[in-house]
Scaffold this motif. Structure first.
Motif, PDB file in Angstrom:
ATOM      1  N   ARG A  11     -13.689  50.148 -34.101  1.00  0.00           N
ATOM      2  CA  ARG A  11     -13.511  48.826 -33.507  1.00  0.00           C
ATOM      3  C   ARG A  11     -12.245  48.900 -32.670  1.00  0.00           C
ATOM      4  NH1 ARG A  11     -13.659  43.618 -37.330  1.00  0.00           N
ATOM      5  NH2 ARG A  11     -11.571  44.325 -37.903  1.00  0.00           N
ATOM      6  N   GLU A  12     -12.242  48.225 -31.541  1.00  0.00           N
ATOM      7  CA  GLU A  12     -11.107  48.302 -30.621  1.00  0.00           C
ATOM      8  C   GLU A  12      -9.815  47.905 -31.324  1.00  0.00           C
ATOM      9  OE1 GLU A  12      -9.757  46.655 -26.183  1.00  0.00           O
ATOM     10  OE2 GLU A  12     -11.702  46.124 -27.050  1.00  0.00           O
ATOM     11  N   GLY A  13      -8.782  48.740 -31.133  1.00  0.00           N
ATOM     12  CA  GLY A  13      -7.486  48.475 -31.713  1.00  0.00           C
ATOM     13  C   GLY A  13      -7.317  48.951 -33.138  1.00  0.00           C
ATOM     14  N   THR A  14      -8.349  49.608 -33.683  1.00  0.00           N
ATOM     15  CA  THR A  14      -8.304  50.096 -35.060  1.00  0.00           C
ATOM     16  C   THR A  14      -8.609  51.585 -35.081  1.00  0.00           C
ATOM     17  OG1 THR A  14      -9.114  47.964 -35.883  1.00  0.00           O
ATOM     18  CG2 THR A  14      -9.293  49.844 -37.376  1.00  0.00           C
ATOM     19  N   PRO A  15      -7.834  52.405 -35.820  1.00  0.00           N
ATOM     20  CA  PRO A  15      -8.169  53.828 -35.922  1.00  0.00           C
ATOM     21  C   PRO A  15      -9.569  54.013 -36.497  1.00  0.00           C
ATOM     22  CG  PRO A  15      -5.962  53.393 -36.779  1.00  0.00           C
ATOM     23  CD  PRO A  15      -6.599  52.064 -36.548  1.00  0.00           C
ATOM     24  N   ASP A  16     -10.263  55.030 -36.023  1.00  0.00           N
ATOM     25  CA  ASP A  16     -11.624  55.291 -36.482  1.00  0.00           C
ATOM     26  C   ASP A  16     -11.655  55.621 -37.967  1.00  0.00           C
ATOM     27  OD1 ASP A  16     -12.500  54.919 -33.924  1.00  0.00           O
ATOM     28  OD2 ASP A  16     -12.809  57.050 -33.488  1.00  0.00           O
ATOM     29  N   SER A  17     -12.717  55.184 -38.623  1.00  0.00           N
ATOM     30  CA  SER A  17     -13.040  55.609 -39.977  1.00  0.00           C
ATOM     31  C   SER A  17     -14.332  56.410 -39.933  1.00  0.00           C
ATOM     32  CB  SER A  17     -13.206  54.391 -40.904  1.00  0.00           C
ATOM     33  OG  SER A  17     -11.993  53.699 -41.061  1.00  0.00           O
ATOM     34  N   HIS A  18     -14.656  57.076 -41.035  1.00  0.00           N
ATOM     35  CA  HIS A  18     -15.883  57.857 -41.098  1.00  0.00           C
ATOM     36  C   HIS A  18     -16.638  57.545 -42.382  1.00  0.00           C
ATOM     37  CE1 HIS A  18     -13.670  60.178 -38.046  1.00  0.00           C
ATOM     38  NE2 HIS A  18     -14.876  60.462 -37.581  1.00  0.00           N
ATOM     39  N   PRO A 235     -11.913  45.664 -45.781  1.00  0.00           N
ATOM     40  CA  PRO A 235     -10.458  45.791 -45.584  1.00  0.00           C
ATOM     41  C   PRO A 235     -10.005  47.214 -45.287  1.00  0.00           C
ATOM     42  CG  PRO A 235     -10.912  44.342 -47.437  1.00  0.00           C
ATOM     43  CD  PRO A 235     -12.228  44.948 -47.041  1.00  0.00           C
ATOM     44  N   ALA A 236     -10.626  48.214 -45.937  1.00  0.00           N
ATOM     45  CA  ALA A 236     -10.263  49.607 -45.662  1.00  0.00           C
ATOM     46  C   ALA A 236     -10.635  49.986 -44.242  1.00  0.00           C
ATOM     47  CB  ALA A 236     -10.949  50.532 -46.659  1.00  0.00           C
ATOM     48  N   LEU A 237     -11.773  49.487 -43.761  1.00  0.00           N
ATOM     49  CA  LEU A 237     -12.193  49.792 -42.391  1.00  0.00           C
ATOM     50  C   LEU A 237     -11.325  49.070 -41.379  1.00  0.00           C
ATOM     51  CD1 LEU A 237     -16.084  49.602 -42.781  1.00  0.00           C
ATOM     52  CD2 LEU A 237     -14.625  51.632 -42.861  1.00  0.00           C
ATOM     53  N   GLU A 238     -10.896  47.864 -41.702  1.00  0.00           N
ATOM     54  CA  GLU A 238     -10.054  47.105 -40.768  1.00  0.00           C
ATOM     55  C   GLU A 238      -8.693  47.772 -40.574  1.00  0.00           C
ATOM     56  OE1 GLU A 238     -11.727  42.547 -41.288  1.00  0.00           O
ATOM     57  OE2 GLU A 238     -10.112  43.262 -42.600  1.00  0.00           O
ATOM     58  N   GLY A 265     -18.824  43.449 -36.913  1.00  0.00           N
ATOM     59  CA  GLY A 265     -18.075  43.684 -35.690  1.00  0.00           C
ATOM     60  C   GLY A 265     -17.637  45.115 -35.468  1.00  0.00           C
ATOM     61  N   PHE A 266     -18.058  46.034 -36.321  1.00  0.00           N
ATOM     62  CA  PHE A 266     -17.747  47.440 -36.134  1.00  0.00           C
ATOM     63  C   PHE A 266     -18.874  48.120 -35.375  1.00  0.00           C
ATOM     64  CE2 PHE A 266     -15.382  46.289 -39.961  1.00  0.00           C
ATOM     65  CZ  PHE A 266     -14.134  46.831 -39.698  1.00  0.00           C
TER      66      PHE A 266
END
Length: 288
Positions: A11-18, A235-238, A265-266
Motif C-alpha cells: 500500500r502506498e507509503g507502507t513498506p511491503d509485506s509478504h 495492524p502488522a500489514l499497516e 485497501g492493500f
C-alpha cells in the motif's frame, strides 16, 4: 507462474509485506520458499503465523477432562488392527505407550507417517518404519523467528483454534485411526495428491485436493478463522515489513486472506521470478 505460494502485500507509503501459503507437513522450507525469495523472511520486521507453537505445546500439556476420559487405543481398535498398529510403530514406542495416546492424536501422527512415506518415495530416500515426517514448514519458520529474536504475532490462541473447529461434524477418531491403519494406501494417495498439488503451484489442484473436506469443515477451518485473524493481521500489514505464513487453504477461494487484504485497501500480487528480492542479505545468509 510464481515459484512459490508467495504474495506481496503493498500500500502506498507502507513498506511491503509478504504472505506465504504453507503446507504444514511434507514440504521443506527450501522447496516452499527457494532463494532468492527467502529474503522475504530473512529481512522481515515481524513474523506472523497462525499459532504460537510453544503456547500450543503448553495447551496440549494441560490436564484435559476429555482426554482423561478417552478410551485406550487397544480398547477402540479390533485386535487384528491393534496388532498391525503396534507392529508398524514397534521402533517408535511400546504397545503400552501407544495405548495411552488418545485416538485423535494418534491419527494425526499416522497421517504424518503416511506423508513421510510419500516423501521417501518421491525423493528416493530411506526412512525408518513408523516415523513421522520431519519436514514441518511451520516449525522451521517459527524456530527461525525465535532463534533470531524476530518479533512474533500469533493470529489465534490454541483455545480459539479448538473453539473454531469444535462445531465441525467429524468422523469418530477411532474410525479415522482404523482407516489409516487398515487402508494406508488411500491415506498415502491423499497425502501424495496434496503434496504434488502444493509443489505444482496450481491453485486448481489445491482446490481439488481440499475437496476431501466437507463444506462444514472447510467453513470452520478457513472462513471462520479468517474472519478472526483479519483484525490481528491488518495492524502488522499497516506497519509493513511483515512476513505472514498461514496454511495455503486460507489463501484460495473467495473468502481467502488475499481477497480480504484487497478489500482493506492493500494491493496483493503473486511474486514471480525473483520478485525484485535479489540475493539474500548478509544478515539473512548468516541466519540460514
Amino acid at each position: 507462474t510464481p515459484r512459490a505460494w508467495l504474495y506481496r502485500v503493498s500500500r502506498e507509503g507502507t513498506p511491503d509485506s509478504h504472505l506465504l501459503g504453507t503446507m504444514h507437513v511434507g514440504v521443506s522450507f527450501d522447496r516452499a520458499l527457494p532463494r532468492p525469495l527467502d529474503r522475504a523472511l530473512l529481512e522481515a520486521r515481524v513474523v506472523v503465523m497462525e499459532l504460537d507453537l510453544l503456547a500450543a505445546q503448553r495447551y496440549l500439556a494441560e490436564p484435559s477432562p476429555v482426554r482423561h476420559r478417552a478410551r485406550r487405543v487397544d480398547e477402540v481398535l479390533p485386535r487384528q488392527t491393534w496388532t498391525r498398529l503396534t507392529t508398524e510403530l514397534t521402533f517408535v514406542a511400546s504397545p503400552e505407550q501407544i495405548a495411552r495416546v488418545p485416538p485423535g492424536m494418534l491419527a494425526i501422527y499416522l497421517r504424518q507417517v503416511r506423508m513421510a512415506e510419500v516423501e521417501a518415495d518421491a525423493d528416493g530416500f530411506w526412512r525408518a518404519p513408523g516415523t513421522a515426517s520431519t519436514t514441518h514448514l511451520d516449525r522451521w519458520i517459527y524456530d527461525w523467528a525465535m532463534q533470531w529474536c524476530v518479533p512474533f504475532v500469533a493470529l489465534e490462541t490454541p483455545r480459539e483454534t479448538v473453539a473454531a473447529l469444535s462445531g465441525v461434524s467429524r468422523r469418530d477418531p477411532g474410525e479415522t485411526l482404523r482407516a489409516l491403519i487398515e487402508d494406508p494406501e488411500r491415506a498415502r494417495a491423499e497425502a501424495r495428491a496434496l503434496r504434488e498439488a502444493y509443489l505444482s503451484l496450481d491453485e486448481g489442484r489445491i482446490v481439488t485436493a481440499l475437496d476431501v473436506m466437507g463444506e462444514a469443515e472447510r467453513e470452520a477451518t478457513f472462513h471462520v478463522r479468517n474472519q478472526l485473524w483479519i483484525e490481528r493481521l491488518v495492524p502488522a500489514l499497516e506497519e509493513g515489513g511483515a512476513f505472514v505464513a498461514v496454511g495455503l487453504g486460507h489463501l484460495v477461494g473467495s473468502s481467502s486472506q488475499v481477497t480480504r487484504h484487497e478489500v482493506r485497501g492493500f494491493s496483493v500480487d503473486s511474486v514471480s521470478g525473483d520478485g525484485g528480492l535479489g540475493p539474500p542479505a548478509a544478515r539473512g545468509g548468516e541466519k540460514r
